[in-house]
Write a protein that holds these residues in place. Structure first.
Motif, short mmCIF file in Angstrom:
data_model
loop_
_atom_site.label_atom_id
_atom_site.label_comp_id
_atom_site.label_asym_id
_atom_site.label_seq_id
_atom_site.Cartn_x
_atom_site.Cartn_y
_atom_site.Cartn_z
N ASP A 69 -3.37 -8.84 -12.50
CA ASP A 69 -1.20 -8.84 -12.80
C ASP A 69 -1.06 -8.62 -11.38
OD1 ASP A 69 -1.32 -6.22 -12.35
OD2 ASP A 69 -1.42 -5.99 -14.85
N ALA A 70 0.02 -8.19 -11.48
CA ALA A 70 0.02 -8.21 -9.97
C ALA A 70 0.54 -6.95 -8.82
CB ALA A 70 2.48 -8.61 -9.45
N MET A 71 0.04 -6.26 -9.65
CA MET A 71 -0.11 -3.91 -9.71
C MET A 71 -1.61 -4.28 -9.34
SD MET A 71 2.78 -3.41 -8.82
CE MET A 71 1.61 -1.80 -8.10
N GLU A 72 -2.56 -5.32 -10.18
CA GLU A 72 -3.85 -4.64 -9.76
C GLU A 72 -4.47 -5.46 -8.26
OE1 GLU A 72 -5.13 -4.48 -14.12
OE2 GLU A 72 -4.94 -6.82 -13.59
N GLU A 73 -3.52 -6.41 -8.33
CA GLU A 73 -3.72 -8.16 -7.29
C GLU A 73 -3.66 -6.88 -5.95
OE1 GLU A 73 -2.36 -11.52 -5.26
OE2 GLU A 73 -3.60 -12.06 -7.60
N ALA A 74 -2.73 -5.92 -5.94
CA ALA A 74 -2.36 -5.39 -4.93
C ALA A 74 -3.08 -4.05 -3.91
CB ALA A 74 -0.91 -5.22 -4.81
N ARG A 75 -3.17 -3.24 -5.40
CA ARG A 75 -4.31 -2.39 -5.14
C ARG A 75 -5.47 -2.91 -4.89
NH1 ARG A 75 -1.14 -0.23 -10.39
NH2 ARG A 75 0.44 0.92 -9.46
N ALA A 76 -5.89 -3.75 -5.45
CA ALA A 76 -7.06 -4.20 -4.97
C ALA A 76 -7.28 -4.47 -3.49
CB ALA A 76 -7.79 -5.92 -5.73
N PHE A 77 -6.23 -5.52 -2.80
CA PHE A 77 -6.29 -5.77 -1.88
C PHE A 77 -5.95 -4.49 -0.73
CE2 PHE A 77 -4.01 -10.38 -2.18
CZ PHE A 77 -4.60 -10.48 -2.29
N ALA A 78 -5.24 -3.32 -1.13
CA ALA A 78 -5.39 -2.60 -0.37
C ALA A 78 -6.63 -1.63 -0.51
CB ALA A 78 -3.90 -1.41 -0.72
N ARG A 79 -6.94 -1.29 -1.47
CA ARG A 79 -8.38 -0.62 -1.10
C ARG A 79 -9.56 -1.57 -0.42
NH1 ARG A 79 -8.80 -0.61 -6.35
NH2 ARG A 79 -9.87 -2.25 -6.56
N LEU A 80 -9.77 -3.13 -0.14
CA LEU A 80 -10.39 -3.31 0.66
C LEU A 80 -9.71 -3.49 2.48
CD1 LEU A 80 -11.00 -7.22 -0.97
CD2 LEU A 80 -12.83 -4.87 -0.65
N LEU A 81 -8.67 -3.43 2.97
CA LEU A 81 -7.59 -3.65 3.93
C LEU A 81 -8.43 -2.08 4.93
CD1 LEU A 81 -3.77 -4.61 3.82
CD2 LEU A 81 -6.34 -5.07 4.60
N GLU A 82 -8.09 -0.72 3.10
CA GLU A 82 -8.77 1.05 3.83
C GLU A 82 -10.45 0.99 3.99
OE1 GLU A 82 -7.88 5.09 2.36
OE2 GLU A 82 -7.19 3.41 0.89
N ARG A 83 -10.82 0.20 3.16
CA ARG A 83 -12.51 0.44 3.61
C ARG A 83 -13.34 -0.03 4.55
NH1 ARG A 83 -15.10 1.18 -2.91
NH2 ARG A 83 -14.15 3.04 -3.80
N HIS A 84 -12.47 -1.28 4.86
CA HIS A 84 -13.33 -2.07 5.72
C HIS A 84 -12.34 -2.19 6.92
CE1 HIS A 84 -16.81 -2.94 2.69
NE2 HIS A 84 -15.18 -2.93 1.61
N SER A 85 -11.10 -2.12 7.02
CA SER A 85 -10.32 -2.39 7.65
C SER A 85 -10.42 -2.89 8.87
CB SER A 85 -11.61 -1.04 9.04
OG SER A 85 -11.04 0.33 8.63
N TYR A 86 -10.06 -4.34 6.93
CA TYR A 86 -9.44 -5.68 8.01
C TYR A 86 -8.50 -5.72 7.84
CZ TYR A 86 -13.85 -7.11 4.94
OH TYR A 86 -15.07 -7.40 4.49
N THR A 87 -7.68 -6.91 8.60
CA THR A 87 -6.63 -6.90 8.70
C THR A 87 -6.02 -7.85 8.16
OG1 THR A 87 -7.09 -9.11 10.63
CG2 THR A 87 -7.06 -7.01 11.10
N HIS A 88 -4.98 -8.01 8.05
CA HIS A 88 -3.77 -9.37 7.07
C HIS A 88 -5.04 -10.31 7.23
CE1 HIS A 88 -0.47 -6.66 5.82
NE2 HIS A 88 -1.67 -6.47 5.55
#
Length: 298
Positions: free
Chosen positions: A130-149
């Motif tokens: 769902d929308a929030m599961e997807e958003a939180r997963a994106f945020a976790r990857l950005l934080e853990r791996h320091s990815y850019t958008h």
């Protein structure tokens, strides 16, 4: 020719011979063929960072029934960890279905990939989040791996704009985020993203209450954003025509003027081709004519 003789032909032949050995190890398959194993369910642990948090019991039972009748068609994907244990990278629904069936083991493919990325991509491909599961997963990857958008977009096959809009939903008021799971089936991702870009707290809450009824459409939401004062007047029990004159009405009239000019130009350009209009198009133009007649009082 034997492998020894091939080796004596020189480095090139030796490389080919080695490749032949490598390809013949497992019934003619390549050396990087997936490792499929049968593991005890008790040795398998769900990924605590699995993006998907909601598992419909009825859907799980249906999957379990299918596995019982037809067998497991796709092994789960796991990563091996110390102690002879495995963490699920993809396939938690299949794992849970095996538990429902009381099975002792399950077939699995072992991967060395990143658990977060695999779990997210697998769920996105299945449209399971769902929308929030997807958003939180994106945020976790950005934080853990320091990815850019941009980097994250390449990984999950999304544009930078989609990544930004998805992440914006995390800035919604906490009360909405808490309520969302109960309405996840009636409030689309697009609506949630639109709400995230509304600064007017009163208007946003009004639209949120409407969205929870399942009656708010993305088109209706965008129209309301263009004319917020009239929308608020309607929410207070009044009609659009009763809204106090002011900036809201002025913006609406300005929008109408632009629409009239644009529509007039389109109609003028269409005149030479009126013979090709079909019945549905003629009916739409008649409805527009009737609405205009009602508006101007003719």
């Amino acid at each position: 020719m034997s492998l020894l003789k091939k080796a004596q032909k020189g480095p090139s032949m030796m490389s080919k011979a080695a490749a032949q050995v490598q390809n013949d190890v497992l019934f003619g398959t390549s050396a990087n063929f997936p490792r499929v194993v049968e593991v005890d369910l008790t040795s398998v642990t769900p990924n605590p960072d699995q993006p998907r948090k909601h598992f419909d019991e009825e859907e799980l039972r249906s999957l379990a029934d299918s596995i019982e009748r037809m067998g497991l068609k796709q092994p789960i994907l796991v990563k091996q960890v110390p102690g002879g244990k495995y963490i699920i990278a993809a396939g938690e629904r299949r794992f849970r279905a095996h538990q429902l069936l009381g099975r002792d083991t399950i077939f699995a493919i072992i991967t060395d990939g990143d658990l977060d990325e695999i779990a997210l991509i697998e769920n996105l491909q299945r449209a399971d989040l769902d929308a929030m599961e997807e958003a939180r997963a994106f945020a976790r990857l950005l934080e853990r791996h320091s990815y850019t958008h941009e980097e994250l977009g390449r990984i999950v096959s999304r544009s930078q704009g989609e990544i930004a809009r998805t992440l914006a939903t995390l800035k919604l008021p906490e009360a909405m985020l808490q309520e969302y799971p109960a309405f996840r089936k009636s409030i689309s991702k697009s609506i949630l993203q639109e709400l995230a870009f509304i600064d007017d707290a009163e208007l946003r809450m009004q639209l949120w209450e409407e969205a929870k009824t399942g009656k708010l459409t993305i088109r209706g939401l965008r129209e309301t954003k263009k004319n917020p004062d009239i929308a608020k007047a309607r929410a207070r029990g009044g009609k659009a025509a009763d809204a106090p004159a002011g900036d809201g009405v002025s913006r609406l009239l300005a929008s109408i003027n632009r629409s009239v000019k644009r529509t007039s130009g389109d109609v003028s350009a269409l005149k030479p081709h009126k013979a090709v209009l079909d019945d549905e198009q003629r009916a739409a133009l008649r409805r527009l004519r009737d609405l205009l007649n009602e508006l101007v009082g003719d």
